[in-house]
Motif scaffolding. Structure first.
Motif, short mmCIF file in Angstrom:
data_model
loop_
_atom_site.label_atom_id
_atom_site.label_comp_id
_atom_site.label_asym_id
_atom_site.label_seq_id
_atom_site.Cartn_x
_atom_site.Cartn_y
_atom_site.Cartn_z
N UNK A 94 0.80 -1.23 0.00
CA UNK A 94 0.00 0.00 0.00
C UNK A 94 0.83 1.28 0.00
N UNK A 95 0.16 2.37 -0.31
CA UNK A 95 0.75 3.71 -0.24
C UNK A 95 0.96 4.09 1.23
N UNK A 96 1.68 5.19 1.43
CA UNK A 96 2.02 5.64 2.79
C UNK A 96 0.76 5.82 3.67
N UNK A 97 -0.27 6.40 3.09
CA UNK A 97 -1.49 6.65 3.85
C UNK A 97 -2.12 5.32 4.31
N UNK A 98 -2.16 4.35 3.41
CA UNK A 98 -2.70 3.04 3.77
C UNK A 98 -1.84 2.35 4.81
N UNK A 99 -0.52 2.54 4.70
CA UNK A 99 0.41 1.87 5.61
C UNK A 99 0.30 2.41 7.03
N UNK A 100 -0.43 3.54 7.21
CA UNK A 100 -0.64 4.05 8.57
C UNK A 100 -1.44 3.07 9.42
N UNK A 101 -2.16 2.16 8.78
CA UNK A 101 -2.88 1.13 9.55
C UNK A 101 -1.91 0.37 10.45
N UNK A 102 -0.66 0.23 9.98
CA UNK A 102 0.36 -0.41 10.82
C UNK A 102 1.29 0.63 11.45
N UNK A 103 1.56 1.71 10.74
CA UNK A 103 2.57 2.69 11.17
C UNK A 103 2.12 3.52 12.36
N UNK A 104 0.80 3.62 12.58
CA UNK A 104 0.29 4.37 13.73
C UNK A 104 -0.85 3.60 14.37
N UNK A 105 -0.61 3.15 15.59
CA UNK A 105 -1.65 2.39 16.31
C UNK A 105 -2.84 3.31 16.59
N UNK A 106 -2.57 4.59 16.85
CA UNK A 106 -3.65 5.54 17.11
C UNK A 106 -4.53 5.68 15.86
N UNK A 107 -3.90 5.84 14.69
CA UNK A 107 -4.65 5.93 13.44
C UNK A 107 -5.50 4.67 13.25
N UNK A 108 -4.89 3.51 13.51
CA UNK A 108 -5.61 2.24 13.30
C UNK A 108 -6.82 2.16 14.23
N UNK A 109 -6.64 2.54 15.49
CA UNK A 109 -7.76 2.46 16.44
C UNK A 109 -8.87 3.44 16.03
N UNK A 110 -8.49 4.64 15.66
CA UNK A 110 -9.52 5.62 15.28
C UNK A 110 -10.23 5.21 14.00
N UNK A 111 -9.48 4.59 13.08
CA UNK A 111 -10.07 4.07 11.85
C UNK A 111 -11.13 3.02 12.20
N UNK A 112 -10.80 2.13 13.14
CA UNK A 112 -11.75 1.07 13.53
C UNK A 112 -13.00 1.67 14.17
#
Ligand code: AMP
Ligand code: GLY
Length: 423
Positions: A94-112
């Protein structure tokens, strides 16, 4: 795309070795290069640093590379897919933005939360909200889960047994325990259940689910001792039955892909769902944007379809047309590790027993060849021995027997991999 393609695979672990083994079987493959690779010989090693995107581009241009397959997360989080956006080479990842799902736990939690995907209750804490973080800890039951927001080489999760420990850990993390990666800390409710790993491939529109696996993270038998990168893996996972996978698909996979689309993230590559099965209900523990290691070592042998076709489907948005079939046999991987791992360990020990013909796959992880062609240890996780057999018990016994046969000074392995799943 061309009939025959040249592939550059980035990475050097057991995951990349298993991928190289699978890619090398494709009738579509021209040349396979692995950067930097290890002592395995499914492709040609090239001394390239996957984080040096300019050097990767030069190699792509001079070696007629059609496709780059990205093994580890760091190049993805740093934006390797964006770097090659205007380049004709296809990138699997994935692109950088998509990789934030792993690169930032905060981003991943807020996404969920935004997309109503089941996950543990949490709060994300920074220096400014330290006090609120301490109060949030008081509202939870022990044990306490604290995660560094950023990448911390797989070490950024701490499970604290008591409230006092949890408070100390929160303070240490905010004070730089993981450098900048813990400037933000995600505190989570502890979920009780059994974990499994679900791997999804997507072209941004359609998706396919690869064989499900379970890994064994703790260094000691019966899951005791410190966390490691993974001491073994098994596929399939008996508790991930049709009903459970149906819930995973409806409650997690589909909302995740829909969420990515809604947020304008064109995601092409792997999504690895680290799941907790809580009484039959799946919760997301983490997203990763790559394959798991050592799960890949059992997933690739159970993938009956051509992986290069699947990669092409991801890159060209034709995934719906590509078969993803499973070998019905069970696969078990037992990892050989160096004495001292996951703490400090020595390298450079000669590995013996590799000349014996085996009915087991030997996927190199931390290995290298010396000038005489001998294979030496070169990491904490050294080699995954992977057996395919009609059932889990037989595959586990075969992998374990091979783990006893291959040898080096200070070798260690868990003898109980997959035995928890055998009745
Ligand atoms: P992660 O790096 O996010 O995979 O976390 C490492 C390990 O910590 C996971 O594989 C789980 O075993 C454990 N873990 C993480 N989050 C939780 C949670 N909310 N509840 C229970 N265990 C967790
Ligand atoms: N085996 C877990 C991981 O690759 O993160």
């Amino acid at each position: 795309m061309k009939d025959i393609i040249n592939i550059l695979l980035l990475g050097s672990g057991g995951r990349e070795c298993a991928m190289a083994w699978k890619i090398s079987q494709s009738p579509r493959l021209g040349n396979l290069y692995v950067a930097p690779g290890n002592a395995a010989s499914y492709g040609t090693n090239v001394p390239l640093n996957p984080m040096d995107f300019e050097a990767v581009r030069q190699f792509v241009d001079t070696h007629d590379i059609d496709m780059i397959v990205v093994g580890p997360e760091n190049p993805l989080v740093e934006g390797i897919a964006d770097f090659f956006e205007e380049h004709p080479v296809k990138i699997i990842g994935p692109c950088r933005e998509g990789a934030r799902l792993e690169g930032s736990k905060e981003f991943a939690k807020e996404f969920m939360v935004r997309h109503h995907i089941p996950t543990a209750r949490f709060m994300s804490v920074t220096e400014e909200t330290r006090e609120q973080g301490m109060h949030f800890l008081e509202s939870l039951q022990p044990p306490y889960v604290l995660k560094a927001d950023g990448l911390a080489a797989g070490k950024g999760v701490i499970i604290a047994p008591t409230l006092a420990d949890a408070k100390d850990t929160l303070a240490d993390m905010l004070d730089g325990m993981f450098g900048g990666a813990s400037d933000t800390v995600v505190i989570e409710e502890f979920l009780t259940g059994i974990e499994c790993s679900v791997f999804v491939v997507t072209d941004g529109e359609d998706y396919k689910i690869l064989p499900v696996a379970k890994d064994y993270k703790r260094v000691g038998e019966k899951d005791c001792g410190p966390n490691t990168g993974g001491m073994g893996a098994v596929s399939p996972v008996p508790f991930a039955d049709n009903e459970f996978m149906d819930r995973v698909t409806r409650q997690i996979v589909e909302p995740t892909l829909k969420g990515l689309k809604e947020e304008g993230i064109n995601y092409k590559g792997f999504i690895f769902l680290g799941l907790m099965n809580v009484e039959g209900n799946p919760f997301v523990i983490e997203y990763n944007v790559r394959m798991g290691d050592p799960e890949t070592e059992v997933v690739m042998p159970r993938l009956a379809s051509d992986i290069v076709e699947i990669f092409e489907g991801i890159a060209d948005s034709t995934l719906a047309l590509k078969p993803v079939e499973e070998d019905p046999r069970a696969a078990v991987a037992v990892m050989l590790t160096s004495k001292g791992y996951p703490g400090t360990y020595e390298k450079g020990k000669e590995i013996t027993g590799l000349d014996t013909p085996a009915d087991v796959l030997r996927f190199h992880a931390g290995t290298r060849r010396d000038t005489l062609g001998r294979v030496l240890t070169d990491g904490g996780r050294v080699m995954a021995l992977v057996a395919l057999a009609p059932d889990i018990a037989e595959a586990a016994a075969m992998a374990k027997a091979e783990a006893a046969q291959v040898d080096f000074e200070g070798k260690y392995f868990r003898r109980d991999i997959a035995t928890d799943l055998v009745d």
